[in-house]
Scaffold this active site. Structure first.
Site, mmCIF file in Angstrom:
data_model
loop_
_atom_site.group_PDB
_atom_site.id
_atom_site.type_symbol
_atom_site.label_atom_id
_atom_site.label_comp_id
_atom_site.label_asym_id
_atom_site.label_seq_id
_atom_site.Cartn_x
_atom_site.Cartn_y
_atom_site.Cartn_z
ATOM 1 N N ARG A 76 -45.340 -18.569 52.037
ATOM 2 C CA ARG A 76 -45.432 -17.235 51.615
ATOM 3 C C ARG A 76 -44.016 -16.928 50.943
ATOM 4 O O ARG A 76 -43.162 -17.372 51.471
ATOM 5 C CB ARG A 76 -45.605 -16.242 52.855
ATOM 6 C CG ARG A 76 -47.078 -16.310 53.274
ATOM 7 C CD ARG A 76 -47.192 -15.238 54.572
ATOM 8 N NE ARG A 76 -48.503 -14.924 54.780
ATOM 9 C CZ ARG A 76 -49.010 -15.638 55.663
ATOM 10 N NH1 ARG A 76 -48.643 -16.697 56.511
ATOM 11 N NH2 ARG A 76 -50.544 -15.365 56.209
ATOM 12 N N HIS A 424 -32.137 24.992 28.242
ATOM 13 C CA HIS A 424 -32.611 26.312 28.557
ATOM 14 C C HIS A 424 -33.936 26.135 29.721
ATOM 15 O O HIS A 424 -34.079 26.631 30.701
ATOM 16 C CB HIS A 424 -32.839 27.477 27.550
ATOM 17 C CG HIS A 424 -33.334 28.740 28.251
ATOM 18 N ND1 HIS A 424 -34.851 28.953 28.163
ATOM 19 C CD2 HIS A 424 -32.519 29.963 28.719
ATOM 20 C CE1 HIS A 424 -34.729 30.167 28.565
ATOM 21 N NE2 HIS A 424 -33.591 30.772 28.794
ATOM 22 N N ARG A 587 -22.244 36.671 38.139
ATOM 23 C CA ARG A 587 -21.592 36.262 36.786
ATOM 24 C C ARG A 587 -21.805 37.230 35.864
ATOM 25 O O ARG A 587 -22.954 37.756 35.531
ATOM 26 C CB ARG A 587 -21.922 34.835 36.296
ATOM 27 C CG ARG A 587 -21.387 34.413 34.884
ATOM 28 C CD ARG A 587 -21.738 33.128 34.200
ATOM 29 N NE ARG A 587 -23.115 33.186 33.615
ATOM 30 C CZ ARG A 587 -23.891 32.408 33.151
ATOM 31 N NH1 ARG A 587 -23.361 31.023 33.190
ATOM 32 N NH2 ARG A 587 -25.026 32.501 32.323
ATOM 33 N N GLU A 714 -15.390 26.770 32.427
ATOM 34 C CA GLU A 714 -16.123 26.165 31.504
ATOM 35 C C GLU A 714 -15.791 25.655 30.215
ATOM 36 O O GLU A 714 -16.240 24.738 29.601
ATOM 37 C CB GLU A 714 -17.229 27.140 31.060
ATOM 38 C CG GLU A 714 -18.166 27.647 32.221
ATOM 39 C CD GLU A 714 -19.014 28.806 31.546
ATOM 40 O OE1 GLU A 714 -20.148 28.794 31.140
ATOM 41 O OE2 GLU A 714 -18.425 29.742 31.665
ATOM 42 N N THR A 736 -20.172 22.914 34.955
ATOM 43 C CA THR A 736 -20.149 21.768 34.542
ATOM 44 C C THR A 736 -21.152 21.535 33.340
ATOM 45 O O THR A 736 -20.947 20.609 32.429
ATOM 46 C CB THR A 736 -20.259 20.541 35.443
ATOM 47 O OG1 THR A 736 -21.453 20.936 36.197
ATOM 48 C CG2 THR A 736 -19.139 20.736 36.503
ATOM 49 N N ASN A 737 -22.032 22.275 33.086
ATOM 50 C CA ASN A 737 -23.094 22.210 31.964
ATOM 51 C C ASN A 737 -22.183 22.450 30.685
ATOM 52 O O ASN A 737 -22.143 21.494 29.663
ATOM 53 C CB ASN A 737 -24.142 23.239 31.910
ATOM 54 C CG ASN A 737 -24.988 23.241 33.132
ATOM 55 O OD1 ASN A 737 -24.870 22.404 33.905
ATOM 56 N ND2 ASN A 737 -25.780 24.133 33.425
ATOM 57 N N ASP A 738 -21.469 23.583 30.315
ATOM 58 C CA ASP A 738 -20.821 23.873 29.295
ATOM 59 C C ASP A 738 -19.528 23.101 29.265
ATOM 60 O O ASP A 738 -19.042 22.742 28.164
ATOM 61 C CB ASP A 738 -20.232 25.479 29.260
ATOM 62 C CG ASP A 738 -21.224 26.192 28.384
ATOM 63 O OD1 ASP A 738 -22.103 25.551 27.666
ATOM 64 O OD2 ASP A 738 -21.405 27.456 28.432
ATOM 65 N N CYS A 800 -20.804 24.985 39.920
ATOM 66 C CA CYS A 800 -22.030 25.662 39.895
ATOM 67 C C CYS A 800 -23.079 25.183 38.728
ATOM 68 O O CYS A 800 -23.996 25.969 38.234
ATOM 69 C CB CYS A 800 -21.870 27.133 39.858
ATOM 70 S SG CYS A 800 -20.981 27.851 38.468
#
Length: 845
Positions: A76, A424, A587, A714, A736-738, A800
């Site tokens: 095996r 989005h 915001r 941002e 951290t997105n922008d 955020c």
């Protein structure tokens, strides 16, 4: 031989480990240590198997020395992780004409023929690599089948079937070693998470036949249900069988426990059954895991061939980890470490049942986990109409915008042609727990014709039923079998234990009271980001918002905003009330104003009628407000400074709502966040107006209240100049997105078109919108945090952006001294567990 590091007799003290001999070998040694009835076993190390693949065979007389003359053997695989698989086991090695005669005298010719035929089949297909169809047609029962198999082997190879047991074993070992080194095997195990150079061990074991007089047979047994994790004896047993026959034979298999539906092992062999239960419980306790036991019974005596961790769903993994800790077998910390945070996604959302075949019509980015089925619709209005009729629907768009918000809430899932992890559609989908696939660029979207075409040319029209699998990024034709979400007591217990371990706060991004309720249900420690723009897209509010945009002067803007003040205040009141005194960070308005205006001719005409102004004026004004690059245009704090009446209204609504809720016994200290800041002076201007509004509200109401002002970092400049900016604020929250978008110069909505190729070619290790770039963007976060606290040591720091729910990002924020991370409500449980695991790992080091 016991101390030979490469050809090792498995005893309690033999030198074997999972990373030298594999998991199966180590498990068998543990069973031997427990004095359980394991057949005599020799383990071959990774190095030995690698040498065999290169033609360097082990000392075969030495290898065979622990076994009795004439004894049948099996081989095996033993990979480091059982999930990585390996070559199929081969049984009854050593079977030849002489052994056939011996077994025929002892057990009868039918049994002897079955043993021999099984070996001939396995050897022919897996070792000699002969055509499987030839042997499938022959079958493996009876002397006629055996004769036909031997004849077929000789015809295909031009030589008789090998009779020397040592030669048979050598060829089996060589074949299995080379199979593991093959390209297909390597790619397959890499797909399961194994490194390309993962090693394989082999186990050579005495055969426990499962055939003979008295009760004989084989089966598998486990003490939990693999789907639910509930305590339940499951498995199968088949009399007069060997290997895993019981799992394949269907109706012939017996029940394990007494059952009114048919005969059971407990009735046929009560002592063997009792021993098996005892062994399984002992294995659970001593091996500290829910184990599946592979066993053989010979004349009522039990032999344990193997023990492996029960293969189970995420739901069962959570429950079994919790039960093991509650039973005192493992610690709570170890229970937490046994559940991958990503596994919680499968409990939070409905999932496609992957055990049932489905028709994949397209693929994209897995942007929001979960699965849903519905009719295709191509507009937000049609999605709302479906919801009104109580029909499930999937909203299909090229990309979504704030105008689609109501349709997204009405839909059961979202599919877009464009976008990535921070588009989005992805952000809203994760926020409201809506399955979402974005960036499905290989599919053709024809919105005017209301058609969707798959890569293979199939055309789906409005009203056709499809399924969105947001967990795996797949679009499936038709309705498919689903597994329901499961937030049971074990899930809640695991998260309670997580909170006791973690040392960083977990908040949620919530835009509406409904989002806040979800965040509270998942025990977020407040709201880290409330995007107020989503509150303005209801029909009655949108018209007033557009009236304000079209106002010619400040007084007219104020008049329009006065009509929005009560509804904005009501929103914040409900938000504060829902969170019951927990912190809420709001915001101020961020997107450019043109996003609130219609983009097509029909929308312009409707707006002209609503505002009672000429259509030409509407069209001209909309065109004048257009921007070449709106993401870098008049938005965020720039809007608050040039059209200050908007922020004045929002701040007043926040303060008045806080006063109202505080009267109910829930003291509210609202956190007001300024978006897209780049300069100290921007903060000073907004702070001055916020303070003026605060003073006015205090004078009008006679109420005293506190509030905190902060900045959403941002832009790269905000991070670099954090020391200046921090002088006027209480907190910095890194969006951290922008920040990723501006640091890279990448559009987060369009990067999906080429990101897969960039990752494939090693330009980026991962999509930076999905996994935080700790080297580039991360350096800006560290600089911003360090410089901000240099100016204000008590400054609160948080993240955020959508990265906030990722384990890697939480680890980064902990190391950088951040106070909390904030993520979509449905990612809060994942973040709570991930944060706990990071804290536990730190304590172990």
């Amino acid at each position: 031989m016991q101390n030979n590091p490469h050809t090792t007799l498995i005893t309690a003290t033999a030198p074997v480990s999972p990373d030298t001999h594999g998991g199966r070998t180590k498990c068998l040694q543990r069973l031997v240590r427990l004095d359980l009835p394991v057949p005599r076993t020799v383990g071959l190390s990774f190095e030995a198997v690698h040498n065999i693949a290169r033609g360097d065979m082990p000392d075969m007389p030495l290898l065979l020395s622990p076994f009795e003359a004439g004894e049948l053997l099996c081989v095996r695989p033993s990979s480091e992780d059982p999930d990585w698989g390996g070559p199929s086991a081969i049984l009854n090695i050593g079977m030849n004409e002489a052994r056939f005669d011996d077994f025929a005298k002892r057990l009868g010719k039918d049994v002897a023929a079955s043993l021999y035929a099984r070996f001939v089949h396995s050897y022919s297909i897996q070792v000699a690599r002969l055509d499987p169809d030839v042997f499938d047609e022959i079958g493996a029962e009876g002397e006629a089948s055996l004769s036909a198999a031997l004849r077929a082997y000789e015809e295909e190879t031009d030589e008789p079937f090998p009779q020397d047991p040592a030669a048979q074993l050598a060829e089996v070992l060589r074949s299995m070693a080379r199979a593991w080194d093959g390209t297909s095997a390597r790619l397959l195990r890499q797909a399961k998470g194994a490194p390309a150079d993962a090693g394989l061990g082999l186990v050579v074991q005495s055969m426990a036949l499962g055939f003979g007089k008295g009760e004989c047979g084989s089966g598998v047994l486990q003490l939990i249900d693999r789907e639910t994790g509930l305590e339940q004896l499951t498995g199968r047993y088949l009399s007069q069988s060997q290997g895993r026959d019981a799992l394949e034979s269907g109706t012939k298999a017996l029940f394990l426990e007494r059952d009114a539906r048919g005969p059971s092992l407990e009735e046929l062999a009560p002592e063997a059954f009792a021993s098996l239960i005892e062994y399984a419980r002992l294995m659970r306790q001593k091996l500290r895991e829910e184990m599946q036991v592979e066993f053989v019974i010979e004349d009522g005596r039990v032999h344990l061939l193997d023990g492996v961790r029960v293969s189970r769903t995420s739901r069962a993994a959570v429950r079994s980890a919790v039960r093991l800790a509650q039973d005192g077998i493992i610690s709570r910390q170890e229970a937490l470490m046994r559940v991958p945070p990503s596994a919680l996604n499968e409990l939070l959302h409905r999932q496609v049942d992957r055990s049932v075949a489905s028709d994949v019509m397209g693929r994209g980015v897995a942007a929001s986990p979960g699965a849903a089925t519905g009719r295709i619709v191509f507009s937000a209005a049609d999605a709302q109409a479906c919801a009104a009729r109580e029909e499930a629907c999937v909203l299909v768009r090229r990309e979504t915008s704030p105008e689609d918000i109501r349709g997204m809430h009405a839909a059961n899932a979202i599919l877009t042609e464009r976008g990535g992890m921070t588009s989005h559609a992805a952000v809203i989908g994760r926020g409201i727990g809506l399955p979402c696939v974005v960036g499905a660029t290989e599919m053709r979207f024809q919105l005017r014709k209301k058609l969707l075409t798959s890569p293979d040319g199939r055309v789906f029209k409005e009203g056709d039923i499809i399924t969105i699998d947001g967990t795996h990024g797949e679009v499936l034709a038709g309705a498919v079998s689903m597994q329901e979400a499961t937030l049971d007591d074990a899930f809640q217990t695991l998260l309670t234990w997580s909170d006791a371990e973690r040392d960083i706060g977990i908040r949620a991004n919530a835009d509406t009271p409904a989002d806040a309720q979800t965040a509270k249900m998942f025990q977020a420690q407040g709201i880290g980001l409330c995007r107020t723009e989503h509150m303005f897209f209801e029909d009655d509010r949108l018209t007033v918002m557009r009236e304000m945009i079209f106002a010619e002067n400040s007084e007219d803007r104020r008049a329009a905003l006065e009509r929005l003040l009560p509804v904005q205040r009501a929103d914040f009141t409900e938000l504060f009330r829902t969170m019951a005194g927990m912190p809420v960070c709001i915001r101020l308005l961020d997107p450019p104003l043109h996003e609130f205006l219609p983009s097509d001719h029909a929308g312009h005409r409707a707006l002209a009628e609503a505002l009672d102004i000429p259509l030409a004026d509407v069209t001209r004004r909309v065109e004048a407000m257009g921007e070449y690059n709106p993401m870098l245009g008049l938005r965020g704090v720039r809007l608050g400074i040039t059209v200050p009446e908007i922020y004045d209204m929002q701040v007043r609504a926040i303060f008045e709502a806080a006063i109202d809720v505080s009267k109910e016994g829930m003291p509210i200290v609202p956190e007001i966040m300024i978006p897209l800041v780049s300069a100290k002076r921007e903060v000073e201007l907004v702070k001055m107006r916020v303070d003026i509004v605060a003073a006015a509200v205090k004078a009008e109401t006679g109420a005293e209240f506190e509030y905190q002002l902060g900045v959403m970092v941002e832009t790269p400049r905000a991070a670099l100049r954090a020391e200046d900016i921090a002088e006027n604020v209480s907190f910095l929250s890194f969006g951290t997105n922008d920040l990723t978008q501006m640091t890279y110069g990448l559009s987060r909505d369009d990067a999906g078109r080429f990101m897969t190729e960039y990752v494939r070619q090693g330009v980026f290790e991962e999509d930076p919108f999905h996994t935080l770039d700790v080297d580039g963007v991360g350096e800006l976060l560290i600089l911003g945090a360090k410089r901000g606290r240099a100016a204000r040591p008590a400054l609160t720091l948080s993240m955020c952006g959508e990265h906030g729910g990722n384990t890697e990002s939480i680890a980064f924020c902990r190391a950088a001294g951040f106070d909390y991370v904030s993520c979509s409500p449905f990612r809060v449980p994942v973040a709570r567990l991930a944060a706990a695991q990071l804290a536990i790992l730190d304590h172990l080091q």
